[in-house]
Design a protein around this motif. Structure first.
Motif, PDB file in Angstrom:
ATOM      1  N   ARG A   1      88.626 -85.795 -86.542  1.00  0.00           N
ATOM      2  CA  ARG A   1      88.773 -85.924 -85.095  1.00  0.00           C
ATOM      3  C   ARG A   1      88.948 -84.569 -84.421  1.00  0.00           C
TER       4      ARG A   1
ATOM      5  N   SER B   1      99.617 -80.498 -84.521  1.00  0.00           N
ATOM      6  CA  SER B   1      99.386 -81.843 -85.044  1.00  0.00           C
ATOM      7  C   SER B   1      99.478 -81.864 -86.563  1.00  0.00           C
TER       8      SER B   1
ATOM      9  N   THR C   1      93.712 -99.201 -80.405  1.00  0.00           N
ATOM     10  CA  THR C   1      94.863 -98.657 -79.663  1.00  0.00           C
ATOM     11  C   THR C   1      94.929 -99.221 -78.252  1.00  0.00           C
TER      12      THR C   1
ATOM     13  N   GLY D   1      93.915 -88.011 -85.166  1.00  0.00           N
ATOM     14  CA  GLY D   1      94.843 -87.728 -84.068  1.00  0.00           C
ATOM     15  C   GLY D   1      94.738 -86.279 -83.691  1.00  0.00           C
ATOM     16  N   THR D   2      94.508 -86.004 -82.419  1.00  0.00           N
ATOM     17  CA  THR D   2      94.328 -84.613 -82.002  1.00  0.00           C
ATOM     18  C   THR D   2      95.575 -84.020 -81.369  1.00  0.00           C
TER      19      THR D   2
ATOM     20  N   LYS E   1     100.128 -88.345 -80.725  1.00  0.00           N
ATOM     21  CA  LYS E   1      99.325 -89.354 -81.424  1.00  0.00           C
ATOM     22  C   LYS E   1      99.732 -89.438 -82.887  1.00  0.00           C
ATOM     23  N   VAL E   2      99.985 -88.293 -83.491  1.00  0.00           N
ATOM     24  CA  VAL E   2     100.383 -88.276 -84.898  1.00  0.00           C
ATOM     25  C   VAL E   2     101.714 -89.001 -85.074  1.00  0.00           C
TER      26      VAL E   2
ATOM     27  N   ASN F   1     101.151 -92.715 -84.829  1.00  0.00           N
ATOM     28  CA  ASN F   1     100.415 -93.291 -85.955  1.00  0.00           C
ATOM     29  C   ASN F   1     101.207 -93.285 -87.264  1.00  0.00           C
TER      30      ASN F   1
END
Length: 321
Positions: A18, A34, A210, A283-284, A288-289, A292
């Motif tokens: 990603r 990230s 999502t 995940g950018t 997001k990380v 997740n």
């Protein structure tokens, strides 16, 4: 925790594609934040490849930069790399010359900053047999260029044939509420029988699980999903019914739809007769990380039955590619 090539890995991995296979790649600073967050949260199985980007700039280059800055983190990461394609193309070339070129190129770019724990050809070349492919990779293991062999997007018979030539470290296939194929085509069953972990790519349905995609126009210009059948017109409209049903389950549980999707995979992995499954959400950003990799409890039997009903009542239409 599962063990791959002699190293323990967390229940969730991290997809590097990603970051470098993106119409608008994030800055290196954002990528590093990230990656550091992923490692801090136990997502130490990292999945990259020379195909994620261009020959001049792909995830291998990003890894070089990261481990140059953070050399102490190299031994903490289990790195799986994909290659075996013609340079700059998405066309498999399973010749010994090209597989060696691909591995050597990844090693050249990594420049000793990180070893390759698992190498897999992104797709099996129809002009060669999997026995030939694995024999070549097994020789590279003997030469110390790679530590283990993976398979990507293969059927159950291919897994069995490959495993007879050399132990297979992992099988990478798509798995999500959006793509349950391996649960019905014997791939999951075969991997469980042979003790091979499954690496589940796109566990969030390429982001659709999502809840971020509600219509085709939500997909950015230049995004790969714009050409995939299940994201088109009436197919997407019908398929989003499944997403909406999953959202309802997530709301009742007080977590995000994406976390439900990942909890479903982790719960599957915990069931008798199932292989160890390591989802690798992309995940950018740091946020997001964190989302997740949140330690969401396994789903109850009742919740799994409810999701099974949702899957049966909302069959996904449109092929994966």
């Amino acid at each position: 925790m599962p063990t791959l090539v002699g190293k323990e890995v967390g229940p969730t991995g991290f997809g590097l594609m990603r970051m470098t296979w993106n119409p608008t790649p994030p800055s290196e600073e954002t990528c590093f934040e990230s990656l550091n967050t992923a490692l801090e949260l136990g997502a130490n199985f990292w999945n990259g490849g020379e195909l994620y980007g261009t020959p001049e700039r792909n995830s291998t280059h990003l890894l070089n930069s990261y481990f140059t800055k953070y050399p102490e983190k190299a031994d903490q990461v289990v790195l799986s790399m994909k290659g075996g394609l013609k340079p700059g193309e998405l066309t498999p070339d399973g010749s010994e010359a090209n597989i060696r070129r691909s591995v050597d190129e990844c090693l050249r770019v990594l420049d000793g900053k990180k070893s390759i724990d698992i190498f897999e050809c992104a797709r099996q070349d129809p002009n060669t047999t999997v026995e030939q492919t694995v024999t070549i990779l097994a020789q590279l293991v003997k030469e110390g260029k790679i530590k283990g062999i993976g398979l990507s997007e293969v059927d159950a018979e291919t897994v069995r044939r490959a495993h007879k030539v050399h132990p297979i470290a992992a099988v990478e296939v798509e798995l999500s509420l959006w793509a349950t194929d391996i649960l019905h085509n014997d791939v999951a069953k075969t991997c469980a029988e042979l003790g091979i972990p499954v690496v589940a790519y796109s566990p969030l349905g390429r982001g659709v699980l999502t809840g971020s995609i509600t219509k085709w126009s939500d997909i950015p210009e230049g995004d790969f999903r714009r050409i995939l059948p299940k994201y088109q017109g009436e197919a997407l409209e019908k398929n989003l019914k499944l997403v909406n049903a999953v959202k309802n389950v997530a709301e009742r549980k007080g977590i995000t739809p994406g976390q439900i999707a990942l909890a479903w995979i982790k719960t599957l992995s915990d069931k008798p007769g199932m292989p160890t499954i390591i989802p690798i959400p992309g995940g950018t950003t740091k946020d997001k990380v964190i989302q997740n990799t949140k330690d969401v409890p396994l789903l109850s039997d009742e919740e799994m039955k409810e999701i099974d009903t949702i899957l049966k009542e909302n069959e996904i239409i449109g092929s994966r590619y």
